[in-house]
Design a protein around this motif. Structure first.
Motif, PDB file in Angstrom:
ATOM      1  N   UNK A 306       0.838  -1.200   0.000  1.00 34.93           N
ATOM      2  CA  UNK A 306       0.000   0.000   0.000  1.00 34.93           C
ATOM      3  C   UNK A 306       0.877   1.255   0.000  1.00 34.93           C
ATOM      4  N   UNK A 307       1.943   1.219   0.798  1.00 37.45           N
ATOM      5  CA  UNK A 307       2.860   2.356   0.840  1.00 37.45           C
ATOM      6  C   UNK A 307       3.583   2.519  -0.496  1.00 37.45           C
ATOM      7  N   UNK A 324       5.971   4.721  14.953  1.00 38.51           N
ATOM      8  CA  UNK A 324       5.782   3.540  15.787  1.00 38.51           C
ATOM      9  C   UNK A 324       6.842   2.495  15.559  1.00 38.51           C
ATOM     10  N   UNK A 325       7.385   1.970  16.665  1.00 36.33           N
ATOM     11  CA  UNK A 325       8.347   0.878  16.609  1.00 36.33           C
ATOM     12  C   UNK A 325       7.953  -0.261  17.540  1.00 36.33           C
ATOM     13  N   UNK A 387       4.179   8.734   4.846  1.00 34.13           N
ATOM     14  CA  UNK A 387       4.232   8.481   6.285  1.00 34.13           C
ATOM     15  C   UNK A 387       3.457   7.200   6.567  1.00 34.13           C
ATOM     16  N   UNK A 388       4.041   6.332   7.382  1.00 38.92           N
ATOM     17  CA  UNK A 388       3.377   5.082   7.747  1.00 38.92           C
ATOM     18  C   UNK A 388       3.042   5.107   9.240  1.00 38.92           C
ATOM     19  N   UNK A 389       1.761   5.044   9.551  1.00 32.80           N
ATOM     20  CA  UNK A 389       1.314   5.024  10.948  1.00 32.80           C
ATOM     21  C   UNK A 389       1.150   3.561  11.342  1.00 32.80           C
ATOM     22  N   UNK A 414      -0.228   6.193   5.189  1.00 30.04           N
ATOM     23  CA  UNK A 414      -0.886   4.899   5.338  1.00 30.04           C
ATOM     24  C   UNK A 414      -1.232   4.743   6.815  1.00 30.04           C
ATOM     25  N   UNK A 415      -2.518   4.723   7.111  1.00 33.98           N
ATOM     26  CA  UNK A 415      -2.960   4.516   8.485  1.00 33.98           C
ATOM     27  C   UNK A 415      -3.191   3.019   8.683  1.00 33.98           C
TER      28      UNK A 415
END
Length: 441
Positions: A306-307, A324-325, A387-389, A414-415
């Motif tokens: 998707x990203x 987030x990690x 940005x990837x959430x 991308x949420x």
């Protein structure tokens, strides 16, 4: 009463601090001298809300101390909680019991000279059914009067203190009235507050944790499978989950479509459950858990795809920000973190990746040294193409999408956790993609 807690990882450190908090005198035991030294000063070696203050208070009050000596543990008390890990065997998927066995063997050796007439060893670790019986034989070889009970923990990282002090239930498997009486004494303040005490045999107590985690994993993977169907049909998985969850037979909890589960429990537990069922000749009974595992793992590659779509089909020469990690919010645990798995997969496809997390940056850097890290969100997102959430920290829901749009190169996000407000982000000019949601922007 006096207790020992053997193993001071996520479960053991919390259990020791909480048992001291409710009035017991507790000795924490571990082979890791550096960890013991930190705990002895009231410093937990990991992030868990509420633990630091409780630990420090118990140490200062003299109700909690720590040691690396199993001999001291055997002398200190007649009730010993075993809280060591049971990691996954990478070859078979089964639970690796070497640490549990080492604790029991060590106790057995030192209990030969114990002054206590009856010793109770209480397992809390997640183990294959039948483990307690086998450990009983090992224990009795050196300490015939000792007994093993099983008291599985149901802690959620990020809520572990609350889950210990205000549990939904206490499950205890044992063979004697003496063991039941001892455990009821341990948990007396919790039982007085109304916590249900579910008494059972050893095998059932061992199965409860694995069965519970397998059910929760199945529920998560089910809604993620529905998200895939929604992507193919234009339906909205959040509305679907809401409608399903309104049915009292189903309920809304764990119907959260997104990147899926990770951490040190659910993935390894369902694999260990399958491995044990196959050993028992009942593999077909839980064969569906393999599909649950596959669906969960697939969410990671779907998020990467998707990203990649949002950056024009290739990550080469692209900058990607990852929010987030940790494998879940309110924790610094990065074991089997879906967020880091996605971040590293994006890096391996050619992108420059910068990761932010409120608590887990140090652990993430140690586990994934090839990734880059930033200590604030704006720095992580600077000139990002997408940005990837990936971890649903509440701080990320509170971000100002307009302010962040001024920092990135391309306002695309991308949420993967389906927790951001799509209307607010779209109104600020962002293109937002989320699993199982109609396309926004």
């Amino acid at each position: 009463m006096r207790l020992t807690v053997i193993g001071t990882g996520y479960v053991g450190a919390v259990h020791a601090a909480c048992m001291a908090d409710i009035g017991h005198e507790v000795l924490g035991v571990d082979v890791d001298a550096e960890r013991i030294a930190a705990l002895a000063t009231g410093r937990p070696p990991f992030f868990e809300p509420g633990l630091s203050a409780m630990l420090k208070g118990a140490v200062e009050a003299g109700r909690l101390r720590f040691t690396t000596s199993p001999a001291e543990a055997a002398r200190f008390a007649d009730t010993h909680f075993v809280c060591v890990g049971t990691p996954q065997d990478p070859r078979s998927g089964a639970a690796d019991l070497r640490y549990v066995e080492a604790v029991v063997d060590g106790l057995a050796f030192h209990l030969r000279d114990s002054e206590y007439e009856r010793v109770l060893v209480v397992g809390t670790s997640t183990v294959p059914v039948g483990t307690a019986d086998r450990l009983t034989d090992r224990l009795h070889a050196a300490a015939p009067d000792a007994e093993i009970a099983w008291n599985p923990e149901f802690l959620r990282e990020g809520c572990a203190v609350q889950d210990t002090l205000r549990p939904e239930r206490i499950v205890a498997g044992f063979r004697s009235e003496h063991a039941e009486a001892r455990l009821r004494e341990v948990y007396a303040p919790l039982l007085a507050a109304g916590t249900p005490f579910i008494r059972t045999d050893l095998a059932t107590a061992e199965l409860v944790k694995l069965a519970s985690n397998s059910f929760l994993a199945t529920k998560i993977s089910f809604i993620n499978a529905m998200a895939e169907i929604c992507d193919a049909t234009g339906a909205d998985v959040l509305t679907l989950a809401e409608a399903m969850g309104a049915d009292s037979r189903i309920g809304p909890r764990f119907l959260a479509p997104g990147l899926g589960f990770g951490g040190s429990c659910l993935p390894k537990d369902i694999r260990a459950f399958v491995a044990r069922a196959e050993e028992l000749g009942r593999g077909e009974s839980v064969a569906f858990l393999r599909q649950v595992d596959e669906i969960n793992t697939r969410q990671r590659s779907r998020t990467v795809d998707l990203a990649q779509e949002l950056v024009g089909g290739s990550f080469a020469d692209r900058s990607v920000a990852v929010l987030g990690a940790a494998f879940k919010p309110c924790s610094d645990d990065v074991r089997d973190s879906p967020a880091l798995a996605v971040a590293d997969a994006v890096r391996r496809r050619g992108a420059q990746v910068r990761v932010h997390d409120p608590e887990a940056v140090d652990n993430a850097r140690a586990a994934y040294p090839a990734l880059q890290f930033a200590l604030d969100v704006a720095k992580a997102c600077e000139q990002a193409d997408v940005v990837l959430h990936l971890t649903e920290w509440p701080q990320y829901r509170e971000l100002d999408p307009a302010a962040l749009a001024a920092v990135v190169r391309t306002p695309a996000i991308v949420d993967a956790r389906n927790t951001l407000d799509p209307v607010a982000w779209r109104s600020a000019g962002w293109t937002l993609r989320a699993p199982g949601r109609p396309r926004l922007g």
